[in-house]
Design an enzyme around this catalytic site. Structure first.
Site, PDB file in Angstrom:
ATOM      1  CB  THR A 225      -0.610   0.030   1.117  1.00 49.43           C
ATOM      2  OG1 THR A 225      -1.738  -1.170   1.201  1.00 49.43           O
ATOM      3  CG2 THR A 225      -1.668   1.301   1.483  1.00 49.43           C
TER       4      THR A 225
ATOM      5  CB  SER B 151       2.348  -8.065   1.143  1.00 53.97           C
ATOM      6  OG  SER B 151       1.246  -7.799   1.927  1.00 53.97           O
TER       7      SER B 151
ATOM      8  CB  THR C  62      -0.217  -3.958   6.290  1.00 51.60           C
ATOM      9  OG1 THR C  62      -1.200  -4.040   5.545  1.00 51.60           O
ATOM     10  CG2 THR C  62       0.658  -2.923   6.558  1.00 51.60           C
ATOM     11  CG  ASP C  63      -2.843  -7.872   2.976  1.00 51.25           C
ATOM     12  OD1 ASP C  63      -3.414  -6.866   3.467  1.00 51.25           O
ATOM     13  OD2 ASP C  63      -3.669  -8.202   1.826  1.00 51.25           O
TER      14      ASP C  63
END
Length: 322
Positions: free
Chosen positions: A12, A52, A85-86
């Site tokens: 992101t 990610s 962040t995933d």
């Protein structure tokens, strides 16, 4: 003048676009390194530029290799890795497992894309750079810096989809107080493992979750379809319903490693129940994951197996890194 290397992987923090197409990672690492760093210098390098959620084990190996190379540079005081962040908690844990430098590797990202009205990426990068350069955080391994908090990679997990700081768990080791980074703790360090070999790319470790009324059919399918290991995310302290203990025994007999974790967000696996519960699962050959959540247990298992750890040696090798 301390120098920090920034390695971009996408996510992101590097994404732009909206509407039907959705945000897509496009920005180069150089865009992310344009912050205000006082007497610190920052250089950048692109390793990947992708969301990610699309990463493979092969991609994680590339990130680990790039991070180790940057840490080995005598002119570099620390490394920042920007990441979606995933799956950031997974990459962070792998980097921590192989970390063999006194310098810090700090992962960060963003919850808002680069072209949002209020992007959070620039501040997160600036704080991560401070953490990577901090003498007080030397010998801390891989860390996660997000929204004013720095925590250990081990035990951390994404706990909220949209919050400005989506990560919880691990040990908080530092926080921002105004413009100052305050170090509060040091994580316990384990003996590091080698950087993943090429075999890591194709090591299959599946996660199967126990739930009310679950059957072992998916567990059996994972074994029969060629998984090298299966992480069973049990309920509570590490339990599963009827048929799972027998499925574990079949898997182990077939040469497939089984790790027993828990679907609970926090707390250790403590095998105490019979009648198919954790005690029976361990008796059937499952290896308890301690405090490691299923995602991080999966990566430790994959790394050990890719390094040639035999099924006979696995329990001892796995337990040594809990």
């Amino acid at each position: 003048m301390a120098h920090i290397q920034l390695l971009g992987t996408g996510g992101t923090i590097a994404s732009r676009g909206s509407g039907a197409r959705g945000s897509v990672a496009t920005d180069a690492a150089a865009e992310l390194a344009r912050g205000q760093y006082g007497d610190l210098t920052v250089s950048s390098r692109d390793v990947l530029t992708t969301g990610s959620y699309r990463l493979s084990l092969a991609d994680l190996r590339l990130i680990a290799e790039a991070t180790q190379e940057a840490l080995a540079d005598p002119g570099t005081e620390g490394v920042v890795v920007t990441h979606g962040t995933d799956t950031l908690e997974e990459t962070a844990f792998l980097l921590d497992l192989v970390h063999d430098s006194p310098k810090s590797a700090v992962l960060t990202g963003a919850q808002q894309p680069a072209d949002s009205p209020a992007p959070d990426g620039p501040r997160n990068v600036e704080e991560a750079v401070l953490a990577a350069a901090s003498p007080g955080l030397r010998d801390s391994g891989a860390l996660i810096s997000f929204d004013g908090t720095v925590r250990s990679a081990r035990g951390a997990r994404k706990a909220h989809t949209t919050a400005s700081n989506p990560f919880q768990g691990g040990a908080e080791v530092a926080h921002m107080a105004g413009a100052e980074l305050v170090v509060t703790a040091k994580p316990v360090r384990r003996r590091h493992l080698p950087v993943p070999p090429v075999a890591f790319d194709t090591t299959r470790v599946e996660i199967i979750t126990a739930h009310t009324g679950a059957t072992p059919d998916l567990f059996d399918f994972a074994v029969h379809s060629g998984a090298h290991a299966v992480v069973l995310a049990g309920s509570g302290v590490g339990n599963a319903g009827p048929g799972f203990a027998e499925a574990v025994a079949r898997a182990v007999a077939a040469g497939c490693v089984v790790v027993l974790s828990t679907r609970a967000p926090w707390g250790p696996v403590v095998p105490v129940y019979g009648n198919g519960g954790g005690t029976d699962l361990v008796a059937a050959g499952a290896v308890p994951s301690g405090d490691l959540n299923p995602l991080q247990a999966r990566l430790l298992a994959a790394l050990l197996l890719s390094l040639g750890t035999s099924t006979a040696e696995f329990r001892e090798a796995f337990t040594a890194h809990l």
